[in-house]
Write an enzyme that holds these catalytic residues in place. Structure first.
Site, PDB file in Angstrom:
ATOM      1  N   TYR A 121     -15.405  15.229  18.765  1.00 61.31           N
ATOM      2  CA  TYR A 121     -14.076  14.628  18.687  1.00 61.31           C
ATOM      3  C   TYR A 121     -13.762  14.159  17.274  1.00 61.31           C
ATOM      4  O   TYR A 121     -12.622  14.275  16.803  1.00 61.31           O
ATOM      5  CB  TYR A 121     -13.979  13.470  19.681  1.00 61.31           C
ATOM      6  CG  TYR A 121     -14.378  13.908  21.061  1.00 61.31           C
ATOM      7  CD1 TYR A 121     -13.544  14.718  21.820  1.00 61.31           C
ATOM      8  CD2 TYR A 121     -15.636  13.579  21.578  1.00 61.31           C
ATOM      9  CE1 TYR A 121     -13.941  15.165  23.072  1.00 61.31           C
ATOM     10  CE2 TYR A 121     -16.035  14.030  22.820  1.00 61.31           C
ATOM     11  CZ  TYR A 121     -15.180  14.822  23.568  1.00 61.31           C
ATOM     12  OH  TYR A 121     -15.579  15.279  24.793  1.00 61.31           O
TER      13      TYR A 121
ATOM     14  N   GLU B 296       0.816  -1.212   0.000  1.00 57.11           N
ATOM     15  CA  GLU B 296       0.000   0.000   0.000  1.00 57.11           C
ATOM     16  C   GLU B 296       0.853   1.267   0.000  1.00 57.11           C
ATOM     17  O   GLU B 296       0.371   2.344   0.354  1.00 57.11           O
ATOM     18  CB  GLU B 296      -0.930   0.013   1.211  1.00 57.11           C
ATOM     19  CG  GLU B 296      -1.859  -1.183   1.311  1.00 57.11           C
ATOM     20  CD  GLU B 296      -2.882  -1.266   0.185  1.00 57.11           C
ATOM     21  OE1 GLU B 296      -2.848  -0.413  -0.731  1.00 57.11           O
ATOM     22  OE2 GLU B 296      -3.706  -2.193   0.213  1.00 57.11           O
TER      23      GLU B 296
END
Length: 212
Positions: A114, A68
């Site tokens: 958050y 990746e």
């Protein structure tokens, strides 16, 4: 940097968001990028499992880098001030990545302060097979600003100004995916536009999706 990556891999595995040999981490210093090797088990990560590549992905030293690597390079290309990238197959993120996105700009709604302040909008990147370089092209070429994305039917990726910053975003994204699944179908209340603007302005995250 190597010691930081090793410790971060152990932390992610202990948190339960990097099962088996899935997931990869990287840190950047100039044109030098250290990245976990292909097939590395983050829970058992060692210094010998860290590869070095150039900014163009050229393998310089160590084991074969994660397949990746194109996604990591893409995150650095779109966020020049970021020095770390985390890609994991955390279970709740994978589940949400198998569902239709909340909007074109973000797979997830602004459920918590958050999420908005630590992650921000998180687009769903179209599916490509793991390791396909085109996945990096799709991440790099996405038109909106973001520091985190869900990869369709695959997992999540985050970047940050430090490794701890990227890790915090990854953990928060997994938690938000869990909350999204718990509230799915129950018309959850989302943050209002004014609250989103205040949070993103104070924390440097992005949110282009209108509250709805």
């Amino acid at each position: 940097m190597i010691d930081e990556l090793v410790a971060a891999g152990h932390r992610l595995a202990a948190a339960g968001i990097s099962p088996g040999t899935s997931g990869n981490l990287s840190m950047r210093d100039g044109d030098r990028i250290l990245i976990t090797g292909t097939g590395a088990d983050l829970g058992r990560l060692r210094a010998a499992d860290i590869a070095e590549v150039g900014a163009d992905g050229t393998h310089r030293a160590g084991p074969r880098p994660s397949k990746e690597v194109a996604v990591h390079l893409a995150m650095y290309a779109r966020n020049p001030g970021h020095t770390a990238t985390v890609h994991v197959h955390s279970p709740h993120a994978v589940a949400v990545a198998c569902l239709p996105p909340w909007s074109e700009a973000s797979a997830l709604p602004p459920l918590t302060p958050y999420f908005v302040m630590r992650v921000g909008q998180t687009p769903l990147i179209p599916y490509r097979a793991p390791g396909d370089p085109e996945l990096g092209t799709l991440v790099a070429g996405h038109p909106l600003e973001f520091r985190a994305a869900l990869l369709a039917n695959h997992g999540q990726v985050t970047s940050g100004t430090s490794l701890d910053d990227a890790l915090t975003a990854a953990v928060e994204l997994e938690e938000t995916c869990r909350i999204a699944l718990l509230t799915d179908g129950r018309r959850p209340r989302t943050l209002e536009a004014a609250a989103i603007a205040e949070l993103t302005g104070r924390n440097g995250t992005a949110w282009d999706t209108p509250a709805r």
